[in-house]
Design a protein around this motif. Sequence first.
Motif, mmCIF file in Angstrom:
data_model
loop_
_atom_site.group_PDB
_atom_site.id
_atom_site.type_symbol
_atom_site.label_atom_id
_atom_site.label_comp_id
_atom_site.label_asym_id
_atom_site.label_seq_id
_atom_site.Cartn_x
_atom_site.Cartn_y
_atom_site.Cartn_z
ATOM 1 N N GLU A 170 0.830 -1.206 0.000
ATOM 2 C CA GLU A 170 0.000 0.000 0.000
ATOM 3 C C GLU A 170 0.865 1.256 0.000
ATOM 4 O O GLU A 170 0.498 2.275 -0.593
ATOM 5 C CB GLU A 170 -0.914 -0.017 1.232
ATOM 6 N N GLU A 171 2.035 1.195 0.649
ATOM 7 C CA GLU A 171 2.913 2.359 0.646
ATOM 8 C C GLU A 171 3.376 2.696 -0.768
ATOM 9 O O GLU A 171 3.505 3.879 -1.137
ATOM 10 C CB GLU A 171 4.140 2.105 1.540
ATOM 11 N N TYR A 172 3.602 1.661 -1.577
ATOM 12 C CA TYR A 172 4.058 1.901 -2.958
ATOM 13 C C TYR A 172 2.980 2.649 -3.755
ATOM 14 O O TYR A 172 3.275 3.605 -4.482
ATOM 15 C CB TYR A 172 4.383 0.566 -3.616
ATOM 16 N N PHE A 173 1.718 2.233 -3.590
ATOM 17 C CA PHE A 173 0.629 2.898 -4.321
ATOM 18 C C PHE A 173 0.445 4.335 -3.824
ATOM 19 O O PHE A 173 0.176 5.255 -4.616
ATOM 20 C CB PHE A 173 -0.666 2.122 -4.166
ATOM 21 N N GLU A 174 0.612 4.569 -2.519
ATOM 22 C CA GLU A 174 0.484 5.923 -1.998
ATOM 23 C C GLU A 174 1.582 6.833 -2.533
ATOM 24 O O GLU A 174 1.343 7.997 -2.865
ATOM 25 C CB GLU A 174 0.522 5.880 -0.468
ATOM 26 N N GLN A 175 2.800 6.274 -2.669
ATOM 27 C CA GLN A 175 3.893 7.074 -3.228
ATOM 28 C C GLN A 175 3.619 7.420 -4.693
ATOM 29 O O GLN A 175 3.857 8.550 -5.123
ATOM 30 C CB GLN A 175 5.206 6.298 -3.112
ATOM 31 N N GLN A 176 3.099 6.462 -5.441
ATOM 32 C CA GLN A 176 2.796 6.732 -6.836
ATOM 33 C C GLN A 176 1.709 7.791 -6.969
ATOM 34 O O GLN A 176 1.791 8.709 -7.800
ATOM 35 C CB GLN A 176 2.371 5.434 -7.549
ATOM 36 N N ILE A 177 0.682 7.696 -6.138
ATOM 37 C CA ILE A 177 -0.414 8.669 -6.204
ATOM 38 C C ILE A 177 0.068 10.049 -5.810
ATOM 39 O O ILE A 177 -0.264 11.080 -6.430
ATOM 40 C CB ILE A 177 -1.571 8.199 -5.303
ATOM 41 N N SER A 178 0.912 10.102 -4.765
ATOM 42 C CA SER A 178 1.419 11.408 -4.327
ATOM 43 C C SER A 178 2.327 12.038 -5.368
ATOM 44 O O SER A 178 2.300 13.253 -5.582
ATOM 45 C CB SER A 178 2.162 11.253 -3.000
ATOM 46 N N THR A 199 0.066 13.443 -8.120
ATOM 47 C CA THR A 199 -0.628 14.671 -7.694
ATOM 48 C C THR A 199 0.343 15.834 -7.567
ATOM 49 O O THR A 199 0.001 16.978 -7.870
ATOM 50 C CB THR A 199 -1.322 14.419 -6.353
#
Length: 733
Positions: A8-16, A19
Amino acid sequence: MYVRLRSEEYFEQQISSITAQSRTVGLLSVPYQTLWEQAQLYIQKKLDQEEAEQRSSEPATEHTDSGCETMSEEEDSADLWVEKYRPKSYLELLSDEGANRTLLHWLKLWDKIVFNRDRKVKQKAKVDSKNENRFQKKLSHVLNDGLDEHGCPQQKVALLCGPPGLGKTTLAHMVSTHAGYNVVEVNASDDRSPDVFRTQLEAATQMRSVMGMQPRPNCLVLDEIDGAPAASIDVLIKFVLGKDTGRGARSKKKGRGGGVLKRPVICICNDVYVPALRSLRQIALIVQFPPTASSRLAQRLLEIARKQCIRTDMGALLALAEKSHNDIRSCLSVLHFFKSRKKDVRLVDIQKSSIGQKDMQKGLFSVWQEVFQIQRPRRKLFSTILAKGDDRLQPMPDLNSLEMKFDDMSLASRMLGVLKTVQCCGDYDRLMQGVYENFLSMSFRDSRLEAVSLGLEWFCTADMLSHKIHATQNYILMPYQPFAFVMWHFLFASFSWPKITYPSTGYEVIVKEQKARQILRELMRGMAPLVRIHANPAQLLFDTLPLLLQILVPTLRSVSMQLYSAREKEDLNHVISVMIDYNLNYVQERTLEGNYIYNLDPNIEELALFPGQKPARLLSYANKQLISREVELEKMRRTEARLQTDTDATKETSCSNTVLPNHRQTLQPKTISAEMQCRDFFGRVVQHGKTPADRACTDEIVKSDIWFHYKEGFSNAVRRSVKIQDLLNSGGM
């Protein structure tokens, strides 16, 4: 199937990150101020590096540069310079550009089946036929651009060959990475077992790299393939051609046919003419790896020396490159050694050192080239002449003087060079074959053929020496063999580039000799006994067969056999009788053009005629067909007559009453005594009267021509084994 798991941390980094990029204002994703600061730091770094290089080039002996002082010794000695200064990109390669582009072009041919990308076909520019071969390179690589029905290149293996230390493995790694592959290197000389070799091939070519952010397909690199055994080479060839079905359960899964190779395979070797690689050379793309240019290598060494703060000059590095035969690893090891000793690299140190003595063996073509070519005089390098016991640099001598302009081109120096090269190779017999097959095509001046005559005498001398050494095991004579190559160098060498071909005449002659011996043995085996007892192979070859070809060609007209005259029929019968006695006949064969011709079987024309020579008289196609038919008919007549004679002799023998068969002469029928009585189950005697039919049957058994002996007595019955299963089946019915 491989499934990649993301946290989940990987997806949050990609989304951030997405953005953050969307919130930027302007055309750039990175702010302008950040780019400006990075550019200023880069420019300052370049200026500091140039200033450090200028300080290192100054003749300062007591003070060192500030850049060198800041360099830590641990960082300098952490890795070998061979690994530290390995090329990081395609543009940093020092190897020949032609070899680099050929290997890269071959790898790009795999894009269709590996990456599912259509290759771009460029139209070749029209070249004038007169100037087409004018500016061609001496080392040309033959690459077949065609693809097979599966989309794979026609040449599925690339064979990269050249002397050691020139960067062949580095080139294979760099080009494969540049083309988008993950390099899997296997040292072919370590794994000797064919089963292990097959397993590594399947693992490297049928899987892909799943580690890392960008998984890539594999490219197999087989290093030192010339050290692998012949069995492993056969496994590689069958695997590449799709003929290897494997063993055990793998073969059942794959089916009868082999799979299609879908990954490139690059093989690296030092000597491409090793006997084990003979079958691999026929299907592979051979890329000759020429030595690196000395000036280019010296320029790269000078950059490394400046970066490591080593005092040297271009002349010393050029001498280092030439003395090590452009071996990059050897040059870097020498520089690393001088750096560890904190000494300057001078020309006199290079000349006194014993570098370049490892891996001095050259290939066959390199030795032949040195025998047939005189190296052009080269301008000498700037040398520092030192007095004995004086370590100071001397002033530069006059470069216009003759002793500084050219190397020593005397006969003594040429003799030592050829001797050293030939002795390092060691395969004198094959070298002599190559010189013998190529010396007449060299461009030497000999209008009176004196050099050719003297060279042939030296060939005879070298052949006698070789025969004496191998026959008597007297190896004291072996040091005298290389001097023949020196004489051939003086007689046939020139300044022009020699066009050398690999010697194949010896192998062809051996094959022809074996074929001739086989024809002669077949002829002797099928000859009539009355003819064979008066002939031997040597007599047949030199005396009989040349005249036999004239006898087997009678003067016949191309008409029906009924229209022949008595003379023609007599000649025809004589030819048929001779052909049957020598087991010869005409057999119909099909030529490459699709025509049908009649040839002798066994074909004695190959034994009695020189290559390219035609017989004095020839028979027409119809006459050969007629003779072939009459020979077969005459054989059948003779066979029937022989069988009839044997039958008549057998009848005469059976009709004569004086002669009886062997069993009638020695054996007598056994009379049954009265004491032998038959009894029933209760022991009572059973009386049987012998009928006249039983007596007649007994007489027939006694008078029969066929008797069977089993233990005691005689019987014409044949015993056979009966199984219990047969009895049970008969009882059930």
